[in-house]
Scaffold this motif. Structure first.
Motif, PDB file in Angstrom:
ATOM      1  N   GLU A  43       0.841  -1.199   0.000  1.00 36.55           N
ATOM      2  CA  GLU A  43       0.000   0.000   0.000  1.00 36.55           C
ATOM      3  C   GLU A  43       0.881   1.256   0.000  1.00 36.55           C
ATOM      4  OE1 GLU A  43      -3.632  -0.463   0.425  1.00 36.55           O
ATOM      5  OE2 GLU A  43      -3.565   1.577  -0.376  1.00 36.55           O
ATOM      6  N   LEU A  44       1.922   1.259   0.832  1.00 39.83           N
ATOM      7  CA  LEU A  44       2.797   2.434   0.928  1.00 39.83           C
ATOM      8  C   LEU A  44       3.628   2.622  -0.340  1.00 39.83           C
ATOM      9  CD1 LEU A  44       4.030   2.152   4.623  1.00 39.83           C
ATOM     10  CD2 LEU A  44       2.382   3.771   3.688  1.00 39.83           C
ATOM     11  N   SER A  45       3.759   1.557  -1.141  1.00 35.22           N
ATOM     12  CA  SER A  45       4.478   1.691  -2.399  1.00 35.22           C
ATOM     13  C   SER A  45       3.543   2.141  -3.513  1.00 35.22           C
ATOM     14  CB  SER A  45       5.117   0.359  -2.801  1.00 35.22           C
ATOM     15  OG  SER A  45       6.018  -0.038  -1.821  1.00 35.22           O
ATOM     16  N   GLY A  46       2.338   2.503  -3.144  1.00 36.21           N
ATOM     17  CA  GLY A  46       1.424   3.045  -4.137  1.00 36.21           C
ATOM     18  C   GLY A  46       0.602   2.003  -4.863  1.00 36.21           C
ATOM     19  N   ILE A  47       0.629   0.755  -4.376  1.00 35.84           N
ATOM     20  CA  ILE A  47      -0.173  -0.275  -5.025  1.00 35.84           C
ATOM     21  C   ILE A  47      -1.594  -0.198  -4.494  1.00 35.84           C
ATOM     22  CG2 ILE A  47      -0.499  -2.768  -5.247  1.00 35.84           C
ATOM     23  CD1 ILE A  47       2.604  -2.972  -4.910  1.00 35.84           C
ATOM     24  N   TYR A 101      10.288   4.707   5.800  1.00 35.26           N
ATOM     25  CA  TYR A 101       9.443   4.529   6.974  1.00 35.26           C
ATOM     26  C   TYR A 101      10.225   3.891   8.097  1.00 35.26           C
ATOM     27  CZ  TYR A 101       5.497   5.715   4.031  1.00 35.26           C
ATOM     28  OH  TYR A 101       4.641   6.373   3.214  1.00 35.26           O
ATOM     29  N   GLN A 102       9.751   4.174   9.308  1.00 33.84           N
ATOM     30  CA  GLN A 102      10.376   3.588  10.489  1.00 33.84           C
ATOM     31  C   GLN A 102      10.335   2.063  10.404  1.00 33.84           C
ATOM     32  OE1 GLN A 102       8.570   5.181  14.002  1.00 33.84           O
ATOM     33  NE2 GLN A 102      10.229   4.531  15.337  1.00 33.84           N
ATOM     34  N   THR A 103       9.224   1.534   9.858  1.00 31.26           N
ATOM     35  CA  THR A 103       9.076   0.082   9.727  1.00 31.26           C
ATOM     36  C   THR A 103       9.729  -0.427   8.445  1.00 31.26           C
ATOM     37  OG1 THR A 103       7.004   0.485   8.621  1.00 31.26           O
ATOM     38  CG2 THR A 103       6.900   0.023  10.971  1.00 31.26           C
ATOM     39  N   LEU A 104      10.293   0.466   7.642  1.00 30.26           N
ATOM     40  CA  LEU A 104      10.981   0.180   6.382  1.00 30.26           C
ATOM     41  C   LEU A 104      10.031  -0.145   5.234  1.00 30.26           C
ATOM     42  CD1 LEU A 104      14.075  -1.833   7.581  1.00 30.26           C
ATOM     43  CD2 LEU A 104      13.793   0.633   7.346  1.00 30.26           C
ATOM     44  N   ILE A 120      11.689  12.127   3.220  1.00 32.69           N
ATOM     45  CA  ILE A 120      11.296  11.954   4.615  1.00 32.69           C
ATOM     46  C   ILE A 120      12.049  10.749   5.150  1.00 32.69           C
ATOM     47  CG2 ILE A 120       9.397  11.471   6.180  1.00 32.69           C
ATOM     48  CD1 ILE A 120       7.535  12.590   3.969  1.00 32.69           C
ATOM     49  N   MET A 121      12.807  10.930   6.212  1.00 35.49           N
ATOM     50  CA  MET A 121      13.576   9.819   6.760  1.00 35.49           C
ATOM     51  C   MET A 121      13.177   9.621   8.215  1.00 35.49           C
ATOM     52  SD  MET A 121      17.249  10.981   5.217  1.00 35.49           S
ATOM     53  CE  MET A 121      18.019   9.583   4.432  1.00 35.49           C
ATOM     54  N   ASP A 122      12.481   8.516   8.470  1.00 37.84           N
ATOM     55  CA  ASP A 122      12.015   8.238   9.832  1.00 37.84           C
ATOM     56  C   ASP A 122      13.006   7.285  10.496  1.00 37.84           C
ATOM     57  OD1 ASP A 122      10.609   7.944  12.148  1.00 37.84           O
ATOM     58  OD2 ASP A 122       8.688   7.504  11.190  1.00 37.84           O
TER      59      ASP A 122
END
Ligand code: ATP
Ligand code: MG
Lengths: 429, 254
Positions: free
Chosen positions: A313-317, B90-93, B170-172
């Motif tokens: 989802e975070l990769s835009g999928i 992201y913090q969680t990568l 953005i670097m968490d």
């Protein structure tokens, strides 16, 4: 983070399988299949591994195997589909009604050459629509797939019943029946041609992938290993065709065919069934689904979403739309299986596809698809379907009672998954 | 100082977002100029990650406005953010563990050949190229990311964020899992990206590092903004005081 060196010193000698870069899981499954086949061959005094039985085995496997390839995508995205058997029944009912009733009369006369094709097109559309609807319920309304398809299991089985008023519909169109197996085969010559083309295509694929690797300066396996792999593939394909071509059409069937054409069967004339069209269909499905899985964005997103839905989802999928697509593909494949299953019977019956959901899920899981998502292969699911079918027909040939057959199949499913867990623990993936 | 530099690259104005009863971010405003690194500081659960997720499209804010180069924009999902050249570590990568480094690096933006098929070889070659720059020790190109160490995974996430010519990064906590040598390389990378005129939001708990890498620091506490200061004008103790006490020393307000 000291990078672990790839331990070149510790493993100076690559063993044969490593040099050939053959998937050990694939090897294990083929090994299991061979053992099953050999054991039954002994138990049946050699009747299991005859061209005739192998021919029957392949056509019996097709319907479940086609659906199992779709189930791989469903399970890889962390869903499940319990409705495939019922969906198959609804699609089968639609196609049977289209070609014997709905389209006949006012529009087209019975036996019109367009009928089977319109029926198939209609059934495929219905399958895709129902599948997409399931996907929408799962993806956009976020109802768990288990519930949606458990509902679908009941709904579509009985929608099929309503469409046909609970009657058996048949006989189906002759062209349509050609998709069922024995009533539609390529014959000896065309089977060889198809086998030859398939071999050429496989060798071309090997050669291309080697060239791509070289062009990017990636390591390639030694030429002799490449040659061995090519020989195994070519031998496998041609051997399979040879076995199918060894199953000769019985003399009385030939006699009838010649009589129908007003001719007399020449002395010493023989002919073989060759490659069934339904098996060709399965091979086509397998190739397309493998390409989708490995070489398309859709496939990449399916596996990424299964591995980590949030990351996808975070990769835009768009993972919701992806869910709709995956279930729509499943619906399409159910409809395709419905063509094969009803054509093999030569009619539509109410109980068509009953318990197929369990066979299909078992095939995918035996084939190494992980229920936790993100892992699975198309070839594994097809091999899984073949192993299940071999067990079932083998036991039937040996004369094992039906209840015992189910006990064995159930136990095998559980053991297979346990072996897979052990395998993963050892290889660490 | 801000006025001298014209329009900010990013303006986060009065951002609020709540989860159930928790006001995770409460009326926070921060801006970011090109070529600038703004540090986000605060205790665990202060709302730093939540704030930047509104900018990266992972969350939709309840209230507030985002402007990019002066223009108000709507960011409803990560795709919108990417289209504004915003990249996020992201913090969680946010890596798909079952895929290899190249597949993760290009996830959602795969290289395809003339037939529209994903070109794994080309992606691997590109990945080898950028990893050679970011982390030359990295060798596991054909293993799924689950087989990598925490630091190696972080390198993959960093590579993904810098590969696509971001303007806003953005670097968490990008160096949370990195060893000293790799942390040093990230510091150099940040300096280099600054020179290329990127704007960077850097979330980091290491105050010493924030003082070294950032131009300004924004401190949050319990979802609210404590204050924004120029790091050159404060001591490490001043920053620590802001984080713990939640008050900007009066003589320092920037
Ligand atoms: N998806 C969510 N659902 C519910 N509450 C959330 C969610 N995300 C964050 N929160 C809450 O919002 C608050 C802020 O969390 P956030 O992750 O932004 O903190 P943070 O400043 O990044 O902390 P850390 O330094 O530990 O990373 C916390 O109280 C957290 O519990
Ligand atoms: Mg955080």
């Amino acid at each position: 983070m000291a990078e672990s060196t790839q331990a070149p010193a510790a493993a100076p000698r690559r063993n044969l399988i490593q040099s050939l870069e053959i998937d050990t899981r694939l090897l294990g499954m083929i090994g299991a299949f061979i053992i099953v086949a050999l054991v039954f061959n002994v138990l049946t005094d050699g009747r299991f591994l005859t061209p005739r039985n192998i021919f029957n085995l392949t056509i019996q496997t097709v319907s479940v195997a086609i659906m199992a390839t779709g189930m791989v995508f469903i399970i890889v995205t962390r869903h499940i589909d319990l409705s495939v058997g019922s969906l198959l029944a609804t699609c089968s009912a639609v196609m049977a009604m289209l070609q014997t009733d709905w389209l006949v009369g006012g529009l087209l006369p019975l036996g019109h050459p367009a009928l089977p094709w319109l029926a198939i097109a209609g059934g495929l559309c219905v399958g895709v629509a129902i599948g997409a609807f399931h996907g929408w319920l799962v993806g956009y309304l976020t109802i768990p797939a288990f519930i949606v398809t458990l509902g679908g299991l009941l709904v579509w089985r009985n929608v099929a019943w309503f469409l046909t008023n609970g009657q058996t519909i048949g006989p189906l169109d002759e062209t349509f029946q050609a998709f069922g197996g024995i009533s539609g085969t390529l014959g000896e010559q065309w089977s060889w041609i198809v086998g030859g083309l398939a071999t050429l295509a496989a060798l071309w694929g090997l050669w291309r992938s080697r060239r791509t690797k070289i062009s990017h300066d990636f390591p390639v396996k030694p030429l002799w290993a490449e040659a061995v792999v090519a020989a195994i593939i070519a031998g496998g394909i041609m051997g399979f065709i040879w076995i199918l071509n060894s199953y000769e059409i019985p003399g009385r069937v030939l006699e009838r065919e010649f009589e129908a054409r007003g001719e007399v069967l020449p002395e010493g004339f023989t002919a073989a069934y060759g490659l069934p069209i339904s098996v060709l269909l399965l091979i086509a499905v397998a190739v397309v689904m493998t390409v989708v899985a490995q070489r398309t964005r859709l496939g990449r997103y399916i596996f990424a979403t299964g591995g980590n839905p949030d990351a996808a989802e975070l990769s835009g999928i768009n993972t919701r739309l992806l869910t709709v697509k995956v279930f729509a593909v499943m619906g399409f494949l159910c409809a395709l299986s419905a063509v094969v299953a009803s054509a093999r019977l030569s009619f539509h019956s109410n109980d068509i596809g009953t318990l197929d959901e369990l066979r299909v899920i078992a095939a995918a899981v035996i084939g190494g698809t992980a229920l936790s998502g993100g892992v699975g292969t198309i070839y594994g699911a097809i091999l899984g379907a073949l192993i299940m079918q071999s067990l079932q027909s083998g036991m039937a040939m040996v004369g094992v009672d039906a209840p015992y057959q189910n006990i064995v199949v159930g136990a095998v499913l559980v053991v297979a998954v346990f072996v897979d867990i052990l395998y993963r623990r050892r290889t660490g993936d | 100082m801000a006025d001298a530099r014209g329009t900010p690259l990013v303006e986060l104005n009065n951002i609020s977002i709540a989860f159930g009863g928790i006001q995770a971010v409460d009326d926070v405003s921060v801006d970011l100029y090109p070529g600038e690194v703004v540090g986000l500081l605060g205790h665990n659960g202060a709302g730093k990650s939540t704030l930047i997720k509104c900018l990266s499209g992972a969350y939709r804010m309840d209230k507030g406005e985002i402007r990019i180069k002066g223009q108000p924009v709507t960011i409803n999902n990560p795709r919108d953010a990417r289209s504004h050249h915003i990249e996020t570590i992201y913090q969680t990568l946010a890596l798909a563990d079952n895929l290899d480094a190249a597949a993760n690096l290009f996830l959602g933006r795969e290289l395809v050949n003339a037939l529209g098929m994903v070109d794994d070889a080309a992606m691997e070659a590109e990945t080898r190229r950028i990893m050679g720059r970011l982390n030359p020790n990295f060798k596991k190109f054909n293993a799924p990311v689950s087989a990598l160490s925490g630091g190696q995974r972080q390198s993959v996430a960093i590579a993904r964020a810098v590969y696509f010519n971001a303007q806003i990064l953005i670097m968490d906590e990008p160096t949370a899992a990195l060893g000293p040598q790799e942390t040093q390389m990230v510091a150099e990378l940040i300096d280099e990206l600054k020179r290329q005129n990127l704007g960077i939001f850097l979330i980091d708990h290491d105050i010493h590092q924030v003082k070294q890498l950032c131009d300004r620091a924004a401190v949050m506490k319990n979802g609210q903004l404590v204050g924004v200061v120029n790091v050159d004008e404060v001591s490490e103790d001043d920053l620590l005081g802001m984080i713990i006490l939640g008050k900007t020393p009066e003589h320092l307000a920037a």
